[in-house]
Design a protein around this motif. Structure first.
Motif, PDB file in Angstrom:
ATOM      1  N   GLU A 171       6.081   4.449   1.663  1.00 24.15           N
ATOM      2  CA  GLU A 171       5.904   5.718   0.957  1.00 24.15           C
ATOM      3  C   GLU A 171       4.465   6.224   1.028  1.00 24.15           C
ATOM      4  OE1 GLU A 171       7.225   4.833  -2.976  1.00 24.15           O
ATOM      5  OE2 GLU A 171       9.365   4.841  -2.455  1.00 24.15           O
ATOM      6  N   CYS A 172       3.533   5.308   1.314  1.00 30.79           N
ATOM      7  CA  CYS A 172       2.121   5.666   1.343  1.00 30.79           C
ATOM      8  C   CYS A 172       1.785   6.420   2.630  1.00 30.79           C
ATOM      9  CB  CYS A 172       1.264   4.398   1.246  1.00 30.79           C
ATOM     10  SG  CYS A 172      -0.501   4.706   1.348  1.00 30.79           S
ATOM     11  N   GLU A 173       1.048   7.512   2.527  1.00 31.26           N
ATOM     12  CA  GLU A 173       0.705   8.308   3.700  1.00 31.26           C
ATOM     13  C   GLU A 173      -0.653   7.923   4.280  1.00 31.26           C
ATOM     14  OE1 GLU A 173       1.053  12.397   2.689  1.00 31.26           O
ATOM     15  OE2 GLU A 173       3.232  12.301   2.354  1.00 31.26           O
ATOM     16  N   GLU A 174      -1.332   6.971   3.629  1.00 34.51           N
ATOM     17  CA  GLU A 174      -2.624   6.522   4.139  1.00 34.51           C
ATOM     18  C   GLU A 174      -2.450   5.620   5.361  1.00 34.51           C
ATOM     19  OE1 GLU A 174      -5.332   7.641   3.085  1.00 34.51           O
ATOM     20  OE2 GLU A 174      -5.006   8.383   1.059  1.00 34.51           O
ATOM     21  N   ASP A 175      -3.502   5.508   6.167  1.00 36.18           N
ATOM     22  CA  ASP A 175      -3.472   4.671   7.364  1.00 36.18           C
ATOM     23  C   ASP A 175      -4.046   3.297   7.014  1.00 36.18           C
ATOM     24  OD1 ASP A 175      -3.126   3.881   9.928  1.00 36.18           O
ATOM     25  OD2 ASP A 175      -4.132   5.609  10.831  1.00 36.18           O
ATOM     26  N   ILE A 176      -3.167   2.351   6.685  1.00 38.96           N
ATOM     27  CA  ILE A 176      -3.578   1.024   6.214  1.00 38.96           C
ATOM     28  C   ILE A 176      -3.868   0.110   7.406  1.00 38.96           C
ATOM     29  CG2 ILE A 176      -2.792  -1.031   4.962  1.00 38.96           C
ATOM     30  CD1 ILE A 176      -1.108   0.915   3.220  1.00 38.96           C
ATOM     31  N   VAL A 177      -5.003  -0.614   7.330  1.00 39.33           N
ATOM     32  CA  VAL A 177      -5.423  -1.426   8.475  1.00 39.33           C
ATOM     33  C   VAL A 177      -5.744  -2.871   8.092  1.00 39.33           C
ATOM     34  CG1 VAL A 177      -6.314   0.504   9.837  1.00 39.33           C
ATOM     35  CG2 VAL A 177      -7.809  -0.621   8.167  1.00 39.33           C
ATOM     36  N   SER A 178      -5.235  -3.328   6.951  1.00 38.53           N
ATOM     37  CA  SER A 178      -5.480  -4.718   6.561  1.00 38.53           C
ATOM     38  C   SER A 178      -4.289  -5.256   5.792  1.00 38.53           C
ATOM     39  CB  SER A 178      -6.741  -4.823   5.691  1.00 38.53           C
ATOM     40  OG  SER A 178      -6.491  -4.374   4.373  1.00 38.53           O
ATOM     41  N   THR A 182      -1.016  -4.948  -8.342  1.00 37.72           N
ATOM     42  CA  THR A 182      -1.736  -4.024  -7.470  1.00 37.72           C
ATOM     43  C   THR A 182      -1.895  -4.680  -6.099  1.00 37.72           C
ATOM     44  OG1 THR A 182      -3.904  -4.879  -8.072  1.00 37.72           O
ATOM     45  CG2 THR A 182      -3.049  -3.045  -9.386  1.00 37.72           C
ATOM     46  N   ALA A 183      -1.906  -3.855  -5.066  1.00 34.63           N
ATOM     47  CA  ALA A 183      -2.156  -4.329  -3.707  1.00 34.63           C
ATOM     48  C   ALA A 183      -3.316  -3.519  -3.145  1.00 34.63           C
ATOM     49  CB  ALA A 183      -0.913  -4.163  -2.839  1.00 34.63           C
ATOM     50  N   THR A 184      -4.452  -4.179  -2.973  1.00 38.46           N
ATOM     51  CA  THR A 184      -5.640  -3.497  -2.469  1.00 38.46           C
ATOM     52  C   THR A 184      -5.697  -3.661  -0.955  1.00 38.46           C
ATOM     53  OG1 THR A 184      -6.791  -4.061  -4.512  1.00 38.46           O
ATOM     54  CG2 THR A 184      -8.153  -3.317  -2.666  1.00 38.46           C
ATOM     55  N   VAL A 185      -5.842  -2.546  -0.247  1.00 40.45           N
ATOM     56  CA  VAL A 185      -5.854  -2.580   1.214  1.00 40.45           C
ATOM     57  C   VAL A 185      -7.025  -1.758   1.740  1.00 40.45           C
ATOM     58  CG1 VAL A 185      -3.358  -2.886   1.444  1.00 40.45           C
ATOM     59  CG2 VAL A 185      -4.314  -0.577   1.314  1.00 40.45           C
ATOM     60  N   ALA A 186      -7.391  -2.041   2.994  1.00 41.20           N
ATOM     61  CA  ALA A 186      -8.424  -1.241   3.668  1.00 41.20           C
ATOM     62  C   ALA A 186      -7.757  -0.105   4.431  1.00 41.20           C
ATOM     63  CB  ALA A 186      -9.217  -2.123   4.629  1.00 41.20           C
ATOM     64  N   LEU A 187      -8.402   1.052   4.419  1.00 37.26           N
ATOM     65  CA  LEU A 187      -7.900   2.205   5.161  1.00 37.26           C
ATOM     66  C   LEU A 187      -8.704   2.376   6.443  1.00 37.26           C
ATOM     67  CD1 LEU A 187      -7.471   4.774   2.244  1.00 37.26           C
ATOM     68  CD2 LEU A 187      -5.810   3.114   3.132  1.00 37.26           C
TER      69      LEU A 187
END
Length: 329
Positions: free
Chosen positions: A33-40, A58-63
């Motif tokens: 559902e997330c439109e961000e470009d997740i890279v981690s 919570t799930a913290t990810v790098a963009l």
């Protein structure tokens, strides 16, 4: 019964299993559902896990980072030499000739390049050590298979006569108890074999290739080397062009993105090892490396890989390059 387990260990005993059951599907749904470009990979933190209340984590990810793309048109790189020399052609042919050689037993002392069958036993301070003994061991003199200095001392050994070889194990030798230790090996050559090389003629060409004559085989070898050099030159040109663009660009790689790439590279390496019949534990034992050191080693390549991908993606975007359905087909 569940009630007895909860009474003895508390209701929380099941919470970790419950969280591990729920988190992957919930994260995957949020990711889609997330439109961000997740890279981690996600760094998960459980916020609320209590009976009768919603489960919250919570799930913290790098963009994917925004980069400032430098000059990418008119980049100049050195032209590579793609000429093929006679020496290079003959080196390939000689290698094939070596592979086609017959081994024949000879009654003489051994010399460099001979294959010998030997018995040996190693001693440190006069005591035999584990793994230092073998019988009927095949060894090609000069191959570098054994520790430095070993094979050179066997040159000139006569069949059936014992030879004492004195060596010192390297400081980085994989067996801890032998590092830096002086050792003596009692060696006996049992058989000496030399290579009988085939003549460079039409018969040889027909045996090692699809060609009937040596002339055709040599011409095909030249063509193969030329194609290889052209491919290498093309790849080198592309690599140097990308490196120049990276140097002219401003790129900040998020630490989690780099960490994910490093771990992926190590996983790929482990998979390749597995196909070769080895596992990571054996690799670490042979090389003296650790998982942490291996991650450090792959970091420069991981950085280069990420930066290369980012600049190429941004060039594609800037130039509006798209693959058509025909291209894909």
């Amino acid at each position: 019964p569940r009630a007895i387990i909860e009474k003895m260990y508390g209701k929380e005993v099941f919470y970790e299993d419950a969280a591990n059951e729920i988190i992957p599907d919930a994260y995957d749904k949020a990711y889609d559902e997330c439109e961000e470009d997740i890279v981690s990979a996600p760094e998960v933190d459980v916020v609320q896990l209590e009976a009768g209340k919603p489960f919250i984590f919570t799930a913290t990810v790098a963009l994917k980072p925004e980069i400032k793309l430098g000059k990418y048109k008119g980049v100049k790189v050195a032209k590579a030499d793609t000429t093929v020399s006679d020496d290079e052609v003959m080196a390939v042919i000689e290698k094939e000739r070596e592979n086609s050689a017959r081994s024949i037993s000879v009654e003489r002392p051994d010399k460099d390049k001979d294959e010998v069958i030997l018995d040996f036993e190693g001693f440190v301070d006069g005591v035999a050590f584990e793994g230092g003994k073998a019988e009927n061991y095949p060894l090609t003199i000069g191959s570098g298979s054994f520790i430095p200095g070993f094979e050179e001392q066997l040159v000139g050994a006569e069949i059936g006569k014992e030879v004492t070889v004195k060596v010192t194990f390297p400081e980085d030798y994989h067996a801890e108890e032998l590092k830096g230790k002086a050792a003596e090996f009692k060696c006996t050559i049992k058989e000496v074999k030399e290579k009988e090389l085939p003549e460079l003629d039409d018969e040889f060409a027909a045996e090692v290739s699809e060609y009937d004559t040596f002339k055709e085989y040599k011409e095909a070898t030249i063509k193969s080397l030329q194609d290889k050099k052209l491919d290498e030159a093309k790849n080198k040109k592309e690599d140097e062009a990308i490196e120049a663009i990276i140097a002219a660009s401003e790129i900040e790689i998020p630490a989690p993105m780099l960490d994910t790439m490093k771990r992926q590279m190590v996983q790929d390496f482990a998979q390749n090892l597995k196909q070769s019949g080895l596992n990571m534990e054996q690799y670490f034992q042979f090389t003296g490396l650790t998982a942490e050191k291996l991650l450090e080693q792959v970091e420069p390549q991981a950085v280069k890989s990420i930066k290369s991908r980012l600049v190429l993606e941004n060039i594609v975007k800037a130039e509006k390059i798209e693959a058509s359905e025909e291209d894909i087909s």
